[in-house]
Design a protein around this motif. Structure first.
Motif, PDB file in Angstrom:
ATOM      1  N   GLY A   4      17.300  15.922  23.632  1.00 11.20           N
ATOM      2  CA  GLY A   4      17.012  16.348  22.268  1.00 11.20           C
ATOM      3  C   GLY A   4      16.179  15.336  21.516  1.00 11.20           C
ATOM      4  O   GLY A   4      15.265  15.691  20.769  1.00 11.20           O
ATOM      5  N   LYS A   5      16.478  14.051  21.721  1.00  9.25           N
ATOM      6  CA  LYS A   5      15.702  12.997  21.064  1.00  9.25           C
ATOM      7  C   LYS A   5      14.266  12.975  21.581  1.00  9.25           C
ATOM      8  O   LYS A   5      13.310  12.855  20.804  1.00  9.25           O
ATOM      9  CB  LYS A   5      16.362  11.646  21.300  1.00  9.25           C
ATOM     10  CG  LYS A   5      15.846  10.551  20.415  1.00  9.25           C
ATOM     11  CD  LYS A   5      16.557   9.231  20.683  1.00  9.25           C
ATOM     12  CE  LYS A   5      17.983   9.305  20.203  1.00  9.25           C
ATOM     13  NZ  LYS A   5      18.666   8.003  20.262  1.00  9.25           N
ATOM     14  N   THR A  58      12.355  15.831  20.106  1.00 10.78           N
ATOM     15  CA  THR A  58      12.015  15.555  18.714  1.00 10.78           C
ATOM     16  C   THR A  58      10.783  14.668  18.621  1.00 10.78           C
ATOM     17  O   THR A  58       9.864  14.932  17.836  1.00 10.78           O
ATOM     18  CB  THR A  58      13.195  14.889  17.994  1.00 10.78           C
ATOM     19  OG1 THR A  58      14.334  15.741  18.096  1.00 10.78           O
ATOM     20  CG2 THR A  58      12.882  14.628  16.545  1.00 10.78           C
ATOM     21  N   TYR A  59      10.751  13.621  19.423  1.00 12.84           N
ATOM     22  CA  TYR A  59       9.586  12.734  19.422  1.00 12.84           C
ATOM     23  C   TYR A  59       8.340  13.470  19.914  1.00 12.84           C
ATOM     24  O   TYR A  59       7.237  13.247  19.405  1.00 12.84           O
ATOM     25  CB  TYR A  59       9.837  11.509  20.282  1.00 12.84           C
ATOM     26  CG  TYR A  59      10.836  10.546  19.691  1.00 12.84           C
ATOM     27  CD1 TYR A  59      10.911  10.336  18.324  1.00 12.84           C
ATOM     28  CD2 TYR A  59      11.716   9.836  20.502  1.00 12.84           C
ATOM     29  CE1 TYR A  59      11.821   9.451  17.783  1.00 12.84           C
ATOM     30  CE2 TYR A  59      12.631   8.943  19.965  1.00 12.84           C
ATOM     31  CZ  TYR A  59      12.673   8.761  18.608  1.00 12.84           C
ATOM     32  OH  TYR A  59      13.572   7.887  18.066  1.00 12.84           O
ATOM     33  N   PHE A  99       7.724  16.646  19.541  1.00 13.54           N
ATOM     34  CA  PHE A  99       7.320  17.547  18.466  1.00 13.54           C
ATOM     35  C   PHE A  99       6.510  16.796  17.410  1.00 13.54           C
ATOM     36  O   PHE A  99       5.475  17.283  16.942  1.00 13.54           O
ATOM     37  CB  PHE A  99       8.563  18.179  17.853  1.00 13.54           C
ATOM     38  CG  PHE A  99       8.274  19.252  16.854  1.00 13.54           C
ATOM     39  CD1 PHE A  99       7.772  20.470  17.253  1.00 13.54           C
ATOM     40  CD2 PHE A  99       8.512  19.037  15.514  1.00 13.54           C
ATOM     41  CE1 PHE A  99       7.503  21.461  16.337  1.00 13.54           C
ATOM     42  CE2 PHE A  99       8.248  20.012  14.584  1.00 13.54           C
ATOM     43  CZ  PHE A  99       7.739  21.237  14.995  1.00 13.54           C
ATOM     44  N   VAL A 100       6.954  15.607  17.054  1.00 13.87           N
ATOM     45  CA  VAL A 100       6.218  14.795  16.077  1.00 13.87           C
ATOM     46  C   VAL A 100       4.866  14.368  16.649  1.00 13.87           C
ATOM     47  O   VAL A 100       3.854  14.395  15.949  1.00 13.87           O
ATOM     48  CB  VAL A 100       7.056  13.574  15.652  1.00 13.87           C
ATOM     49  CG1 VAL A 100       6.246  12.600  14.820  1.00 13.87           C
ATOM     50  CG2 VAL A 100       8.290  14.015  14.890  1.00 13.87           C
ATOM     51  N   CYS A 146      10.519  10.348  10.159  1.00 13.36           N
ATOM     52  CA  CYS A 146      11.249  10.642  11.382  1.00 13.36           C
ATOM     53  C   CYS A 146      12.511   9.784  11.394  1.00 13.36           C
ATOM     54  O   CYS A 146      12.438   8.566  11.278  1.00 13.36           O
ATOM     55  CB  CYS A 146      10.385  10.346  12.590  1.00 13.36           C
ATOM     56  SG  CYS A 146      11.215  10.679  14.133  1.00 13.36           S
ATOM     57  N   SER A 155      15.822   8.550  13.550  1.00 13.52           N
ATOM     58  CA  SER A 155      16.310   8.459  14.918  1.00 13.52           C
ATOM     59  C   SER A 155      17.823   8.273  14.939  1.00 13.52           C
ATOM     60  O   SER A 155      18.355   7.580  15.790  1.00 13.52           O
ATOM     61  CB  SER A 155      15.617   7.312  15.627  1.00 13.52           C
ATOM     62  OG  SER A 155      15.901   6.099  14.962  1.00 13.52           O
TER      63      SER A 155
END
Length: 71
Positions: free
Chosen positions: A40-41, A44-45, A47-48, A68, A70
């Motif tokens: 998931g992390k 997320t990275y 996606f950014v 962002c 974390s």
């Protein structure tokens, strides 16, 4: 719409559905909580990073004003 465009769109839809099913169904069944949190992390990275690449590539604007967390 031409037949080739419809075929290409169908292939993209099938690929998207396979990735979605893999992320939403298969990964939670196979991974423990630590690894699932790590996936998931990373997503997320990613996606950014894709957002930054799209902003910088299409518009030529380097935007470093993204938030962002974390946690």
């Amino acid at each position: 719409m031409s037949a080739a465009l419809k075929n290409n769109r169908n292939i993209e839809l099938v690929g998207f559905l396979l990735v979605a099913v893999t992320i939403l169904v298969v990964l939670p069944l196979l991974l423990d909580n630590f690894r699932l949190n790590l996936v998931g992390k990373y997503l997320t990275y990613a996606f950014v990073a894709v957002g930054l690449v799209l902003c910088w590539g299409y518009t030529g604007i380097l935007s470093l004003g993204r938030a962002c967390s974390s946690v």
